[in-house]
Write a protein that holds these residues in place. Structure first.
Motif, short mmCIF file in Angstrom:
data_model
loop_
_atom_site.label_atom_id
_atom_site.label_comp_id
_atom_site.label_asym_id
_atom_site.label_seq_id
_atom_site.Cartn_x
_atom_site.Cartn_y
_atom_site.Cartn_z
N ASP A 1 0.82 -1.21 0.00
CA ASP A 1 0.00 0.00 0.00
C ASP A 1 0.86 1.27 0.00
OD1 ASP A 1 0.84 -0.52 2.62
OD2 ASP A 1 -0.82 0.59 3.49
N GLN A 2 2.17 1.14 0.23
CA GLN A 2 3.07 2.29 0.22
C GLN A 2 3.72 2.51 -1.15
OE1 GLN A 2 3.60 4.50 2.97
NE2 GLN A 2 1.71 3.37 3.40
N VAL A 3 3.48 1.62 -2.09
CA VAL A 3 4.08 1.74 -3.43
C VAL A 3 3.28 2.74 -4.26
CG1 VAL A 3 4.67 0.56 -5.57
CG2 VAL A 3 4.98 -0.61 -3.36
N LEU A 4 3.97 3.72 -4.83
CA LEU A 4 3.33 4.63 -5.79
C LEU A 4 3.40 4.05 -7.19
CD1 LEU A 4 4.63 8.17 -4.70
CD2 LEU A 4 2.29 7.31 -4.53
N TYR A 5 4.63 3.79 -7.65
CA TYR A 5 4.81 3.22 -8.98
C TYR A 5 6.16 2.52 -9.06
CZ TYR A 5 7.77 7.30 -10.06
OH TYR A 5 8.75 8.26 -10.05
N ARG B 1 -4.77 -4.57 -7.88
CA ARG B 1 -4.32 -3.30 -7.30
C ARG B 1 -3.22 -2.62 -8.10
NH1 ARG B 1 -2.79 -4.78 -1.27
NH2 ARG B 1 -2.25 -2.56 -1.26
N PHE B 2 -2.54 -3.37 -8.96
CA PHE B 2 -1.45 -2.80 -9.73
C PHE B 2 -1.70 -3.01 -11.22
CE2 PHE B 2 0.30 -3.30 -5.56
CZ PHE B 2 1.20 -2.25 -5.42
N PHE B 3 -1.32 -2.01 -12.02
CA PHE B 3 -1.58 -2.08 -13.46
C PHE B 3 -0.34 -1.59 -14.21
CE2 PHE B 3 -3.24 -1.10 -17.58
CZ PHE B 3 -4.31 -1.97 -17.76
N LEU C 1 -2.95 1.36 -8.30
CA LEU C 1 -4.24 2.00 -8.56
C LEU C 1 -4.81 2.68 -7.33
CD1 LEU C 1 -5.82 -0.88 -10.70
CD2 LEU C 1 -4.79 1.23 -11.54
N ASP C 2 -4.50 2.16 -6.15
CA ASP C 2 -5.02 2.74 -4.91
C ASP C 2 -4.48 4.14 -4.65
OD1 ASP C 2 -6.44 0.44 -4.38
OD2 ASP C 2 -4.83 -0.46 -3.20
N ASN C 3 -3.29 4.44 -5.19
CA ASN C 3 -2.63 5.70 -4.87
C ASN C 3 -2.71 6.74 -5.98
OD1 ASN C 3 -1.84 5.00 -2.27
ND2 ASN C 3 -0.01 3.95 -2.99
N ILE C 4 -3.52 6.46 -7.02
CA ILE C 4 -3.70 7.44 -8.09
C ILE C 4 -4.68 8.53 -7.62
CG2 ILE C 4 -4.61 7.84 -10.42
CD1 ILE C 4 -3.69 5.03 -11.14
N ARG D 1 -1.86 11.06 -18.70
CA ARG D 1 -0.67 10.84 -17.90
C ARG D 1 -1.07 10.81 -16.43
NH1 ARG D 1 3.31 15.59 -19.51
NH2 ARG D 1 1.38 16.71 -19.01
N ILE D 2 -0.49 9.85 -15.68
CA ILE D 2 -0.76 9.75 -14.25
C ILE D 2 0.23 10.64 -13.53
CG2 ILE D 2 -0.86 8.17 -12.28
CD1 ILE D 2 -1.25 5.93 -14.47
N VAL D 3 -0.27 11.44 -12.62
CA VAL D 3 0.57 12.44 -11.95
C VAL D 3 0.83 12.01 -10.51
CG1 VAL D 3 0.84 14.86 -11.33
CG2 VAL D 3 -0.46 14.24 -13.38
#
Length: 249
Positions: A157-161, A197-199, A209-212, A219-221
């Motif tokens: 849950d702490q991973v951004l990308y 949860r991840f894409f 996806l949880d942290n978007i 573009r994802i910021v």
């Protein structure tokens, strides 16, 4: 989460190598080691373990045959010097297939895949939503990655990308300016992560996806970082966001 495991291989050197790998992997506990499937059969029938590192070519009873009589709760990672068994190994639901000589990086990737599988299985078994709203993802899910000669525990849950950098991946975490670098492929990392949860939005980027929070012009910021969404992934990505009740941009 800790996984009990057993090693079965008729080559003493292979057993010793795998044992050394198990010892330095924090979430694995060695419950036994055997030089034949027959020697292990009675013990594993009466005292099943989570994970089996199983050689295929052995006398009397080979690993592929033995895998078919194991308890359903025991998962298998095959260890062999012969590539031709790869397809057959997945027919018996093996979690992974390690080709000898086995390096620790490959062993750790396979072990992490097993850990992720058991965490997901336990989550599915214990999660009982109290309402019609989707259950929140477990905040205890973790993976271990190798970084600078250390094993680093990462809370999902702490991973951004995650960004692919040739032979490495760069893992960016919430509120952590410095990334974690690990020698592994993007495909191996993708296999470790729960697809719900991840894409993988681009050949070089996997996002949580949880942290978007913001999507701007495809573009994802994340702060000052802009992650492109490839044309090939765009439709599936927005479809998945839509299923998660996130507004499309």
């Amino acid at each position: 989460m800790n996984l009990s495991c057993v090693i079965i291989d008729d080559e003493p050197l292979a057993v010793s190598l795998l044992e050394s790998y198990v010892v330095k992997t924090p979430f694995l506990t060695l419950a036994g080691k055997y030089n034949s499937a027959l020697a292990a059969m009675a013990e594993l029938t009466n005292h099943p373990v989570d994970l089996l590192f199983l050689d295929i070519q052995m006398p009397e009873l080979n690993g592929m045959e033995f895998s078919k009589v194991l308890p359903s709760t025991t998962r298998i990672i095959f260890t062999t010097a012969f590539e031709q068994y790869a397809v057959e190994s997945y027919k018996v639901n093996a979690l992974d297939y390690l080709l000898k000589p086995i390096c620790y990086a490959d062993f750790l990737q396979a072990a992490n895949k097993a850990l992720a599988w058991f965490q997901m299985a336990r989550k599915e078994k214990t999660d009982e939503p109290l309402s019609s709203e989707p259950a929140l993802p477990s905040r205890s899910e973790t993976i271990f990655v190798r970084s600078e000669y250390r094993l680093v525990k990462i809370a999902l849950d702490q991973v951004l990308y995650i960004e692919g950098l040739k032979d490495y991946v760069k893992i960016m975490l919430v509120d952590e300016p410095k990334p974690i670098l690990s020698l592994m492929s993007m495909k191996a990392m993708e296999d470790l992560l729960p697809a719900s949860r991840f894409f993988r939005v681009h050949r070089s980027f996997i996002v949580n996806l949880d942290n978007i929070k913001v999507i701007e012009r495809n573009r994802i910021v994340f702060g000052k970082t802009y992650i492109p969404i490839s044309d090939n992934c765009k439709q599936r990505f927005f479809d998945q966001l839509g299923r998660r009740s996130i507004v499309k941009f």
